[in-house]
Write a protein that holds these residues in place. Sequence first.
Motif, mmCIF file in Angstrom:
data_model
loop_
_atom_site.group_PDB
_atom_site.id
_atom_site.type_symbol
_atom_site.label_atom_id
_atom_site.label_comp_id
_atom_site.label_asym_id
_atom_site.label_seq_id
_atom_site.Cartn_x
_atom_site.Cartn_y
_atom_site.Cartn_z
ATOM 1 N N TRP A 32 14.999 70.985 49.429
ATOM 2 C CA TRP A 32 15.154 71.513 48.077
ATOM 3 C C TRP A 32 14.344 72.792 47.934
ATOM 4 O O TRP A 32 13.272 72.931 48.532
ATOM 5 N N MET A 33 14.826 73.708 47.108
ATOM 6 C CA MET A 33 14.134 74.970 46.876
ATOM 7 C C MET A 33 13.034 74.782 45.833
ATOM 8 O O MET A 33 13.057 75.331 44.735
ATOM 9 N N THR A 34 12.079 73.938 46.159
ATOM 10 C CA THR A 34 10.916 73.695 45.325
ATOM 11 C C THR A 34 9.775 73.304 46.243
ATOM 12 O O THR A 34 10.010 72.768 47.333
ATOM 13 N N ASP A 35 8.556 73.580 45.839
ATOM 14 C CA ASP A 35 7.424 73.268 46.702
ATOM 15 C C ASP A 35 6.832 71.894 46.411
ATOM 16 O O ASP A 35 5.993 71.407 47.156
ATOM 17 N N ARG A 36 7.253 71.224 45.326
ATOM 18 C CA ARG A 36 6.700 69.919 44.997
ATOM 19 C C ARG A 36 7.788 69.048 44.368
ATOM 20 O O ARG A 36 8.721 69.551 43.756
ATOM 21 N N LEU A 37 7.640 67.753 44.523
ATOM 22 C CA LEU A 37 8.651 66.804 44.072
ATOM 23 C C LEU A 37 8.008 65.609 43.382
ATOM 24 O O LEU A 37 6.856 65.260 43.648
ATOM 25 N N TYR A 38 8.797 64.976 42.512
ATOM 26 C CA TYR A 38 8.498 63.651 42.003
ATOM 27 C C TYR A 38 9.361 62.649 42.778
ATOM 28 O O TYR A 38 10.499 62.951 43.164
ATOM 29 N N LYS A 39 8.805 61.471 42.972
ATOM 30 C CA LYS A 39 9.597 60.385 43.562
ATOM 31 C C LYS A 39 9.365 59.125 42.737
ATOM 32 O O LYS A 39 8.239 58.841 42.327
ATOM 33 N N ILE A 40 10.447 58.388 42.483
ATOM 34 C CA ILE A 40 10.330 57.105 41.803
ATOM 35 C C ILE A 40 10.833 56.017 42.732
ATOM 36 O O ILE A 40 11.796 56.214 43.492
ATOM 37 N N GLN A 41 10.160 54.874 42.698
ATOM 38 C CA GLN A 41 10.578 53.713 43.496
ATOM 39 C C GLN A 41 10.287 52.457 42.688
ATOM 40 O O GLN A 41 9.145 52.234 42.265
ATOM 41 N N VAL A 42 11.332 51.665 42.456
ATOM 42 C CA VAL A 42 11.200 50.450 41.639
ATOM 43 C C VAL A 42 11.741 49.270 42.435
ATOM 44 O O VAL A 42 12.838 49.338 42.997
ATOM 45 N N ALA A 43 10.970 48.188 42.483
ATOM 46 C CA ALA A 43 11.356 47.003 43.258
ATOM 47 C C ALA A 43 11.348 45.776 42.357
ATOM 48 O O ALA A 43 10.472 45.629 41.484
ATOM 49 N N GLY A 44 12.327 44.901 42.563
ATOM 50 C CA GLY A 44 12.417 43.655 41.806
ATOM 51 C C GLY A 44 13.422 42.721 42.456
ATOM 52 O O GLY A 44 13.969 43.009 43.523
ATOM 53 N N GLN A 45 13.681 41.599 41.789
ATOM 54 C CA GLN A 45 14.633 40.632 42.326
ATOM 55 C C GLN A 45 16.068 41.133 42.167
ATOM 56 O O GLN A 45 16.398 41.764 41.160
ATOM 57 N N PRO A 46 16.916 40.862 43.159
ATOM 58 C CA PRO A 46 18.336 41.225 43.011
ATOM 59 C C PRO A 46 18.965 40.454 41.853
ATOM 60 O O PRO A 46 18.543 39.336 41.528
ATOM 61 N N GLY A 47 19.975 41.047 41.242
ATOM 62 C CA GLY A 47 20.681 40.370 40.163
ATOM 63 C C GLY A 47 21.693 39.374 40.710
ATOM 64 O O GLY A 47 22.123 39.462 41.869
ATOM 65 N N GLU A 48 22.042 38.428 39.880
ATOM 66 C CA GLU A 48 23.103 37.498 40.264
ATOM 67 C C GLU A 48 24.430 38.244 40.299
ATOM 68 O O GLU A 48 24.581 39.316 39.705
ATOM 69 N N GLU A 49 25.376 37.697 41.008
ATOM 70 C CA GLU A 49 26.656 38.380 41.203
ATOM 71 C C GLU A 49 27.293 38.745 39.862
ATOM 72 O O GLU A 49 27.455 37.912 38.976
ATOM 73 N N GLY A 50 27.602 40.042 39.733
ATOM 74 C CA GLY A 50 28.234 40.528 38.519
ATOM 75 C C GLY A 50 27.258 40.831 37.392
ATOM 76 O O GLY A 50 27.693 41.267 36.322
ATOM 77 N N GLN A 51 25.957 40.606 37.621
ATOM 78 C CA GLN A 51 24.964 40.846 36.577
ATOM 79 C C GLN A 51 24.018 41.967 37.000
ATOM 80 O O GLN A 51 23.712 42.133 38.187
#
Length: 239
Positions: A197-216
């Motif tokens: 990317w044409m930028t010298d600094r970045l933000y990063k987000i990372q979120v972890a949790g339980q998978p949803g039930e099928e279709g939810q």
Amino acid sequence: MSESSTSDPATPDSPTPEQVAPAEGGTRLLNRTPALFVCVLAILGSGIAHGYLDGRWVDQPNLQRIGDQLTTLPNRVGDWELTTVGALDEQAQRTLQCHGSLVREYWNPVTGQRVNVAVLFGPRGPIAVHVPEICYSSQGTQPSGPRAVQTIQSGSDDHSLWSVQFRSVDAEEPHLEVWYGWSDGGHWQAAKYPRVWMTDRLYKIQVAGQPGEEGQPSAVERFLEEFLPALNQALAPPA
């Protein structure tokens, strides 16, 4: 006598090996000079490019002040309540060279779901190359399938993030879902090559949790729908 003089090896017409060797050595050095010059240029160019990618050769604003904006995020976003405030360990801090970071756990008392969220701000190079597929795979888990692009709508803005599920090496079903992406201060993107990317600094987000039930929707998706508007407000340029 004339025959003896003609065969004398010390005459000017018959140079000795010591007279020939320096000339040959100089010729070899001249032949190698262009290659040496190219090698030096390649080394210098590689160093400059690496420094640019890591943000060393650009003007630096008050990066600590920008990074501190992450601490202004509210303790409650929608139905999600802050339960734990963490921090990057020393090794991660050295590796990522963060100017600012946020590590938290949120809990939804309505659904009972919990998520862990990390937001990082730092040089483009280190922030871009560390992905959960590498981090979690070193902790006894492995991706249960290829990553996919997910879209989160926040007001009139659409954001895209990568999602990937993980399972234990001896399990068949995934037990963890992680969404992640990058931003230069605008929309969040599931970028394939954030390091260019044409930028010298970045933000990063990372979120972890339980998978949803099928279709939810999963816990991560529900949380991001509430969290991204608050996060983008906090990332607005300081006055």
